[in-house]
Structure formats: structure tokens, C-alpha cells
Design an enzyme around this catalytic site. Structure first.
Site, PDB file in Angstrom:
ATOM      1  N   ASP A  49      60.081 -26.620-107.026  1.00  0.00           N
ATOM      2  CA  ASP A  49      59.772 -25.779-105.869  1.00  0.00           C
ATOM      3  C   ASP A  49      59.680 -24.315-106.294  1.00  0.00           C
ATOM      4  O   ASP A  49      60.361 -23.891-107.242  1.00  0.00           O
ATOM      5  CB  ASP A  49      60.873 -25.915-104.810  1.00  0.00           C
ATOM      6  CG  ASP A  49      60.862 -27.280-104.129  1.00  0.00           C
ATOM      7  OD1 ASP A  49      59.795 -27.920-104.131  1.00  0.00           O
ATOM      8  OD2 ASP A  49      61.905 -27.692-103.598  1.00  0.00           O
ATOM      9  N   TYR A  77      70.217 -31.148-112.444  1.00  0.00           N
ATOM     10  CA  TYR A  77      70.103 -29.859-111.768  1.00  0.00           C
ATOM     11  C   TYR A  77      71.481 -29.249-111.564  1.00  0.00           C
ATOM     12  O   TYR A  77      72.492 -29.963-111.457  1.00  0.00           O
ATOM     13  CB  TYR A  77      69.483 -30.027-110.375  1.00  0.00           C
ATOM     14  CG  TYR A  77      68.100 -30.615-110.345  1.00  0.00           C
ATOM     15  CD1 TYR A  77      66.973 -29.795-110.305  1.00  0.00           C
ATOM     16  CD2 TYR A  77      67.907 -31.993-110.327  1.00  0.00           C
ATOM     17  CE1 TYR A  77      65.695 -30.338-110.247  1.00  0.00           C
ATOM     18  CE2 TYR A  77      66.635 -32.543-110.279  1.00  0.00           C
ATOM     19  CZ  TYR A  77      65.534 -31.718-110.237  1.00  0.00           C
ATOM     20  OH  TYR A  77      64.277 -32.258-110.188  1.00  0.00           O
ATOM     21  N   ASP A  91      65.922 -24.881 -97.678  1.00  0.00           N
ATOM     22  CA  ASP A  91      66.239 -23.914 -98.726  1.00  0.00           C
ATOM     23  C   ASP A  91      66.107 -22.503 -98.166  1.00  0.00           C
ATOM     24  O   ASP A  91      65.971 -22.317 -96.946  1.00  0.00           O
ATOM     25  CB  ASP A  91      65.341 -24.119 -99.956  1.00  0.00           C
ATOM     26  CG  ASP A  91      63.846 -24.022 -99.612  1.00  0.00           C
ATOM     27  OD1 ASP A  91      63.485 -23.246 -98.707  1.00  0.00           O
ATOM     28  OD2 ASP A  91      63.041 -24.729-100.244  1.00  0.00           O
ATOM     29  N   ARG A 182      67.022 -30.747-102.160  1.00  0.00           N
ATOM     30  CA  ARG A 182      67.121 -30.095-100.840  1.00  0.00           C
ATOM     31  C   ARG A 182      67.641 -31.067 -99.797  1.00  0.00           C
ATOM     32  O   ARG A 182      68.499 -30.724 -98.976  1.00  0.00           O
ATOM     33  CB  ARG A 182      65.751 -29.577-100.403  1.00  0.00           C
ATOM     34  CG  ARG A 182      65.346 -28.253-100.997  1.00  0.00           C
ATOM     35  CD  ARG A 182      63.986 -27.843-100.495  1.00  0.00           C
ATOM     36  NE  ARG A 182      62.937 -28.735-100.965  1.00  0.00           N
ATOM     37  CZ  ARG A 182      61.837 -29.027-100.280  1.00  0.00           C
ATOM     38  NH1 ARG A 182      61.652 -28.536 -99.077  1.00  0.00           N
ATOM     39  NH2 ARG A 182      60.914 -29.805-100.799  1.00  0.00           N
TER      40      ARG A 182
END
Length: 310
Positions: A49, A77, A91, A182
Site C-alpha cells: 500500500d 510485517y 489505515d 489492515r
């Protein structure tokens, strides 16, 4: 007044481990890197993203043939989940929908996190690149349209609490392909009863590739044109999870012509159990491509390297 002649792109082969900055789409990052390397052919191995940072392996030339292998690979991550605030996108890029009090402790957080380890189901977000009728979902979302989405199975291999400073949870997530961090953050917030969105997201590993040796776009731009190609990892950096097979010259030629090889009869060592392998020419250790090893010792060519020579 005549315009200056367009620069001719050149063949470049290898993998750039890029540390993508925030605010740049994966495709924009690819375009910038391709321009800096003056490369003919390039592709990325799964998007990050725009608000996210971290490891974005970019493939050039012959390496693009193996990009799918990283699309299918596990990812790791590090993310900061902002509890108590939900947004339209999950987000920081979205608008705030709701704000709630955060009244949780480490014990409660640990209990909730344990629910999300293993095989879980996620509903893909509307703000995603998944397509419906040829159009990405985010285009519908921007038009104020919400579509029904089916839940998809993903696997969370590891979910580690790195830090907890109210209202921020710092997590490390190792997960299967197709996992939306997310959505994971939103679902954790919902399970804690206060809602959440991602404050930050950084990818630190894709398959066996890690952020440790990644290069920034600024760092690449600072190098001379000759030095830039030396920052590329070899094509087989994408294939390190596969066992290898070494072929003598005669068999290497046959492999590059697409012929199946009975390695057992040729007295060539091969990994037992079958599966995909990376294949090299013995005399110079040149990568020839990938093959499918049958359990009975037959090697079937899969994707071949055009630059290996026959």
C-alpha cells in the site's frame, strides 16, 4: 527545436531489493527504479500500500519469469495498530469513522491475539486492488459503493506483540499470501471492543529475502549508472527455497531445448520426494531455469532462462 533522442533501454537481469518509502505506490516505485536502471523489462512481486514501507523485490529481465514465486511466498510485517480509532480505509489514509475509549491490558491483548494465529478467514477490504468486473474495488469505494465480498482463508503463522503503549500495539506478523494486515488490525480492534486502524506498516521479509540489504530509491539514484546494476541480486535470489540440480553440458543443452531428462539413468544426483527445483549448468554454475522433479527421477523443464545460452 528538436527534442533530445530517447534513451534506449538495455537488458538488465536480476532482483532489486527495494526499501519502498511511504507515499509511493508500488507501481510508481517500479517505474522510478526501472528508469534509474534504464531497464527494458521489469515487474514487482506483489504490491505494498502507498502508506506502507519496506521490502518490495523488483524483478528485471529474466527474473520477471519467477516473480510469481514471491507472490505465493509468506510475508513478514511489523505494524503499529492504533486502538480506539476506526477509519474508512483501515489505515491513516482514510477518514475517521468512530473514536472509542481503550480499556485493555496485556493479558486481554494476548488472549485476543491468540485467536488470530493459524488458519483464519478475512473479508477483503473495499480499499484494495482486487477486481470486480474488471475494475479494482478501490474505485467502487471512492465512488461511495460498497460491494459484497466473500471471506477468504489465510494463515497467520506468527503474531507477536512487540510493544504496548496505550493506544498503540506494535506487532510482528508472519503470514501467508493474500493476508491483509489492515483487515487483521481492524479485526483485532473489533475483538478488543474498541476498534482500530493501522498507524504504520513495514514489510521486512518476503520468502527468504529480508530488508537487511534493501536499497532505497535515493540510494540507487546517488550511484553512478555503472554502479546501479551491481546492487541487483542474481535471478536465483528468488529461488533459494528450492533444492538445486546440477547438469553436465550435454544434459544442460537438452534441458534448455525443453526436453525431459531421466536423471536416475544419467547418474545425476537429484533431490528425493519430487517438487520444484532450480537447475544449473555444472561447468559454470549458470542458472538454466526451474524444473519439476518427478519422484521417479525425471526432470521436466518449467521456466527457462533465455540468456543461459544453448
Amino acid at each position: 527545436m528538436s527534442s533530445s533522442p530517447k534513451r534506449k533501454r538495455v537488458p538488465v537481469h536480476g532482483v532489486l531489493l527495494l526499501d519502498k518509502p511511504a507515499g509511493l505506490s508500488s507501481n510508481d516505485a517500479l517505474i522510478k527504479a526501472k528508469r534509474l536502471l534504464n531497464a527494458e523489462k521489469a515487474g514487482h512481486t506483489g504490491t505494498l500500500d502507498p502508506f506502507a514501507t519496506g521490502l518490495l523485490p523488483l524483478c528485471f529481465g529474466e527474473a520477471t519469469k519467477f516473480a510469481q514465486d514471491l507472490l505465493d511466498a509468506d510475508k513478514t510485517y511489523e505494524t503499529v495498530v492504533h486502538l480506539g480509532v476506526t477509519t474508512t480505509t483501515g489505515d491513516t489514509e482514510g477518514e475517521v469513522i468512530e473514536t472509542r475509549n481503550v480499556d485493555v491490558d496485556r493479558e486481554r491483548i494476548a488472549e485476543v491475539l491468540s485467536r488470530f494465529v493459524g488458519n483464519i478467514e478475512q473479508v477483503p477490504p473495499m480499499h484494495s486492488a482486487l477486481k470486480r468486473d474488471g475494475k479494482p474495488l478501490y474505485e467502487y469505494a471512492r465512488a461511495g459503493i460498497t460491494l459484497e465480498r466473500e471471506a477468504r482463508a489465510v494463515t497467520i503463522h506468527e503474531l507477536q506483540l512487540l510493544d504496548w503503549q496505550t493506544p498503540y500495539l506494535k506487532l510482528r506478523v508472519c503470514c501467508s499470501k493474500g493476508t491483509y494486515i489492515r483487515v487483521l488490525g481492524e479485526d483485532i480492534g473489533a475483538a478488543l471492543g474498541c476498534g482500530a486502524h493501522l498507524q504504520a506498516l513495514r514489510r521486512i521479509q518476503v520468502g527468504n529475502l529480508t530488508i537487511d540489504t534493501a536499497m532505497t530509491l535515493d540510494g540507487l539514484a546517488e550511484k553512478s549508472e555503472q554502479e546501479r546494476t551491481t546492487t541487483l541480486a542474481p535471478v536465483d535470489a528468488l529461488l533459494t527455497s528450492f533444492p538445486s540440480v546440477q547438469l553436465p553440458e550435454a544434459l544442460a543443452k537438452r534441458f534448455l531445448h525443453g526436453q525431459r531428462l531421466a536423471l536416475g539413468k544419467e547418474n545425476v544426483a537429484y533431490p528425493e520426494g519430487g517438487g520444484r527445483v532450480r537447475v544449473y549448468r555444472q561447468q559454470d554454475n549458470a542458472l538454466l531455469g526451474t524444473g519439476l522433479m518427478q519422484t521417479w527421477g525425471v526432470l521436466a523443464p518449467e521456466r527457462l532462462i533465455a540468456t543461459a545460452g544453448i
